[in-house]
Enzyme design. Structure first.
Site, PDB file in Angstrom:
ATOM      1  N   HIS A 471       0.801  -1.090   0.145  1.00 12.04           N
ATOM      2  CA  HIS A 471      -0.018   0.085  -0.213  1.00 12.04           C
ATOM      3  C   HIS A 471       0.733   1.176  -0.017  1.00 12.04           C
ATOM      4  O   HIS A 471       0.567   2.256  -0.635  1.00 12.04           O
ATOM      5  CB  HIS A 471      -0.906  -0.039   1.519  1.00 12.04           C
ATOM      6  CG  HIS A 471      -2.075  -0.978   1.273  1.00 12.04           C
ATOM      7  ND1 HIS A 471      -2.816  -1.091   0.090  1.00 12.04           N
ATOM      8  CD2 HIS A 471      -2.642  -1.784   2.118  1.00 12.04           C
ATOM      9  CE1 HIS A 471      -3.883  -2.236   0.319  1.00 12.04           C
ATOM     10  NE2 HIS A 471      -3.643  -2.688   1.414  1.00 12.04           N
ATOM     11  N   HIS A 474       1.970   1.796  -3.676  1.00  5.26           N
ATOM     12  CA  HIS A 474       0.850   2.372  -4.282  1.00  5.26           C
ATOM     13  C   HIS A 474       0.709   4.022  -3.947  1.00  5.26           C
ATOM     14  O   HIS A 474       0.191   4.547  -4.897  1.00  5.26           O
ATOM     15  CB  HIS A 474      -0.367   1.663  -3.971  1.00  5.26           C
ATOM     16  CG  HIS A 474      -1.519   1.746  -4.823  1.00  5.26           C
ATOM     17  ND1 HIS A 474      -2.530   0.885  -4.986  1.00  5.26           N
ATOM     18  CD2 HIS A 474      -1.763   2.538  -6.067  1.00  5.26           C
ATOM     19  CE1 HIS A 474      -3.303   1.088  -5.958  1.00  5.26           C
ATOM     20  NE2 HIS A 474      -2.679   2.019  -6.595  1.00  5.26           N
ATOM     21  N   GLU A 496      -7.383  -3.499  -2.580  1.00  2.97           N
ATOM     22  CA  GLU A 496      -6.617  -4.360  -1.823  1.00  2.97           C
ATOM     23  C   GLU A 496      -5.889  -5.222  -2.782  1.00  2.97           C
ATOM     24  O   GLU A 496      -4.642  -6.129  -2.470  1.00  2.97           O
ATOM     25  CB  GLU A 496      -7.335  -5.073  -0.715  1.00  2.97           C
ATOM     26  CG  GLU A 496      -8.026  -4.574   0.385  1.00  2.97           C
ATOM     27  CD  GLU A 496      -6.955  -4.000   1.189  1.00  2.97           C
ATOM     28  OE1 GLU A 496      -5.629  -4.661   1.396  1.00  2.97           O
ATOM     29  OE2 GLU A 496      -7.048  -3.070   1.876  1.00  2.97           O
ATOM     30  N   TYR A 607     -12.087  -7.310   0.418  1.00  4.40           N
ATOM     31  CA  TYR A 607     -10.976  -8.183   0.610  1.00  4.40           C
ATOM     32  C   TYR A 607     -10.852  -9.479  -0.204  1.00  4.40           C
ATOM     33  O   TYR A 607      -9.979  -9.947  -0.531  1.00  4.40           O
ATOM     34  CB  TYR A 607     -10.854  -8.444   2.299  1.00  4.40           C
ATOM     35  CG  TYR A 607     -10.472  -7.238   3.077  1.00  4.40           C
ATOM     36  CD1 TYR A 607      -9.165  -6.694   2.972  1.00  4.40           C
ATOM     37  CD2 TYR A 607     -11.188  -6.583   3.849  1.00  4.40           C
ATOM     38  CE1 TYR A 607      -8.644  -5.800   3.551  1.00  4.40           C
ATOM     39  CE2 TYR A 607     -10.963  -5.704   4.675  1.00  4.40           C
ATOM     40  CZ  TYR A 607      -9.513  -5.121   4.534  1.00  4.40           C
ATOM     41  OH  TYR A 607      -9.099  -4.106   5.409  1.00  4.40           O
TER      42      TYR A 607
END
Length: 678
Positions: A471, A474, A496, A607
């Site tokens: 993350h 990202h 995710e 998720y």
């Protein structure tokens, strides 16, 4: 070279007083409101892309870059006064966002600008056109077409909702309960873990205090041989946030009212309209289909674990009632893995010292994605926090600067108790054409050193760390013109997928060897141990994913139902029926479900939904050579760089070279799992 270069953007200071947090927040809000006021007073013929959409987008980026770092204090600061001020700042920001979203005068300027752009024939770039479309959709979803009286009511409801959610999350962060046991009652818990608990005298006996932070409480669930110790711990753990029960009831009641005012059948339909799945019915069908496929696998898992429990109870002379309780899950999952694979979890843990794993993971990412981390000294919100400047791998000048990253990875009192990444400052193009560089903070709660051993990580902790760093990248490696589209602003049911894809690295032999170093010998995991770790991934996969389905279905159901219910009973009933675990005398566990109040409402299914994309991305692109920098560059360019400036499906097709499908996910979940469990 990067180590000697000066970043073109200074890192933020973290020495604010509570008064400064509130003043800076109010100033940032006032500055943004002034831009809105200017837009609102434009004459119809003056409304165009630059005067309306561009002006608002740049002001939004500036406001976010100021207020987001300030509100982080509520999750990480040791100071109660700073946490309270940051929480107040969060409420101010949320209230302002509600007011801002309900400004009909600004919305009319947007509509006018859109019309003038069309009439003039002005050609917008794809990202500019997406900005226009999203800003117009914002107004529609905010209820600006409603009559004045209903619009005022909606504003009031939204403010009350955001304040209640903030209070719920504040309680989660500041929870500091504990449970106490004697050494005898802690039998089975590793000695190095016990040595890290606080010991005190209570009457005529010595007891150990266990907090409800993950590094403290998970070893109880996994290793405590006394079932009463596990039961008492779980019951207290579930009840630790009882004060959130009325808050959750209020949140759901307010959301039902908001959805009704906006003309949506349910809050769930409102939320998922802008996600990849599009409808609440789509979420329900996805989860029901997955549950149906998983249930036979989960029942077989449960039979094996229950047989193991029966055998152990008979050997120890303990009563056995034929039930598999929720506090049995982690204990017998560990036992089953140890017996079926001869996998010693403690031996694995000894190979993952935090001090070795963290830099090793960063090095793997740096090589894969072509970047360089340079640690930077500075005054942080806590002395344990690490600050890094991030550069292109072969940086030559300041144009190769990427952004900043913070790691706050050790547990402490009144800190956010889970693991998450906060996108504090977005990347975007400023008014003068220069770059505003991104900043992201990873907050986690890895084990700390104890008197017997250094800080060590379970393999699951390594997977979590690898995921969260995904993350971070990202956020860092996205490069968009507008802050709105930066980084992880993608649809939540895709968000995710990149990090879930990267979890696969934690089951690759080369990567496991690179990340491991026994805390005494320095030797990496041997090939036999690595093989067992890889096999363990698919043991009890049915019950694991049914548990995820259960959370997702609870999240969906409470946002679809039109009437309130006893959510404590519902929480336990759904876990018994879906997750296949018996729940007896448990407290209000739903009051600990922070996702519902923290921005993931009707989002937990994401998720699972995004796992489909993650499996496809990994199998199609990375599986042949996960450490190949060329594949890393492709991932960086096609998945990370666009942020949400492209439609998620277009982004996936661009990366995969075709439309995504579920083949890799089904094979991963059922093909390999069946093999692993025979």
């Amino acid at each position: 070279m990067a180590a000697t270069l000066a970043p073109p953007q200074a890192a933020p200071k973290w020495n604010h007083t509570p008064e400064e947090v509130l003043k800076l927040t109010k100033d940032a809000i006032a500055e943004y409101r002034a831009v809105e006021d200017r837009v609102a007073t434009l004459k119809p013929e003056e409304c165009d892309f630059e005067s309306v959409f561009l002006a608002l987008a740049q002001a939004e980026g500036k406001r976010i870059a100021t207020t987001e770092p300030l509100t982080l204090y509520q999750n990480v600061s040791p100071s109660q006064e700073l946490r309270d001020a940051a929480n107040q700042a969060e409420v101010l920001v949320q209230d302002f966002r509600v007011d801002s979203s309900m400004r009909l005068d600004v919305f009319r300027a947007k509509q006018g600008a859109k019309k003038n752009i069309a009439v003039s024939g002005q050609k917008l770039s794809p990202e500019e056109q997406r900005l226009v479309d999203k800003m117009i959709l914002d107004g529609t979803r905010a209820g600006l077409a409603l009559p004045d009286a209903e619009r005022e009511k909606l504003t009031k409801l939204n403010k009350e909702l955001s304040q209640t959610c903030s209070e719920f999350c504040k309680n989660c962060n500041e929870e500091n309960g504990k449970v106490s046991f004697t050494l005898e009652e802690l039998e089975g818990v590793p000695a190095d873990v016990v040595s890290g608990y606080t010991k005190r005298t209570e009457g005529d006996k010595e007891v150990y205090d266990i907090t409800f932070q993950w590094p403290d409480v998970i070893p109880i669930f996994k290793f405590a041989e006394n079932p009463d110790t596990r039961r008492i711990t779980y019951q207290r753990f579930e009840s630790r946030l009882e004060m959130n029960v009325p808050l959750l009831d209020k949140i759901l009641h307010l959301r039902r009212q908001v959805a009704k005012l906006l003309g949506y059948p349910t809050w769930a339909d409102y939320v998922v309209e802008v996600k990849m799945v599009k409808t609440a019915k789509g979420v329900e069908e996805f989860l029901s289909d997955l549950q149906q496929k998983l249930r036979p696998v989960g029942l077989r898992d449960r039979e094996k674990l229950l047989a193991l429990k029966q055998r152990e109870h008979e050997e120890k002379g303990l009563p056995f009632d034929g039930e598999f309780y929720i506090w049995d899950s982690k204990y017998y999952e560990r036992k089953y893995i140890e017996e079926s694979l001869s996998l010693d979890e403690q031996l694995v843990k000894d190979h993952f010292p935090v001090a070795y794993v963290v830099p090793a993971v960063l090095e793997i990412y740096q090589n894969l994605l072509g970047v360089k981390f340079v640690e930077v000294e500075g005054e942080m919100w806590h002395p344990e926090v690490q600050q890094f400047a991030v550069w292109e791998k072969d940086a030559k000048d300041e144009s190769d600067f990427i952004g900043y990253c913070y790691l706050d990875i050790y547990p402490r009192e009144s800190k956010y108790s889970g693991a998450a990444v906060w996108p504090l400052i977005p990347g975007y193009t400023k008014e003068d054409g220069t770059r505003n560089y991104p900043l992201a903070a990873m907050v986690a709660n890895l084990a700390k050193p104890n008197p017997q051993k250094p800080a060590l990580m379970q393999h699951s902790d390594v997977v979590m760390f690898f995921h969260e760093i995904g993350h971070v990248f990202h956020e860092l490696l996205s490069k968009t013109r507008f802050a709105r589209f930066h980084g992880t602003t993608v649809a939540l049911d895709f968000g995710e997928a990149p990090s879930q894809m990267l979890e696969n690295w934690c089951y690759e032999p080369r990567v496991l060897a690179r990340m491991s170093s026994h805390y005494e010998t320095g030797k990496p995991l041997d090939s036999a141990l690595i093989d067992k770790i890889i096999q363990s991934r698919y043991v009890n996969v049915g019950m694991f994913y049914l548990n995820q389905v259960c959370y997702s279905m609870f999240d969906l159901k409470v946002h679809v139902d039109q009437e309130s219910a006893d959510y404590t009973d519902l929480w336990s009933e759904m876990r018994e029926n879906i997750a296949l675990v018996k729940c007896v005398d448990l407290g209000p566990g739903q009051a600990t479900f922070s996702h519902i109040a923290g921005g993931y409402d009707v989002g937990y299914y994401g998720y699972l939904y995004s796992l489909v994309f993650a499996a496809d991305m990994y199998a199609t692109v990375f599986k042949p050579d996960p450490l190949d920098p060329a594949r890393g560059r492709l991932y960086r360019e096609k998945v990370l760089l666009p942020g949400s400036s492209k439609d998620e499906m277009d982004l996936l097709k661009d990366f995969l070279g075709r439309e995504p499908n579920a083949e890799a996910f089904i094979k991963q979940l059922f093909g390999q799992s069946a093999t692993a469990q025979t």
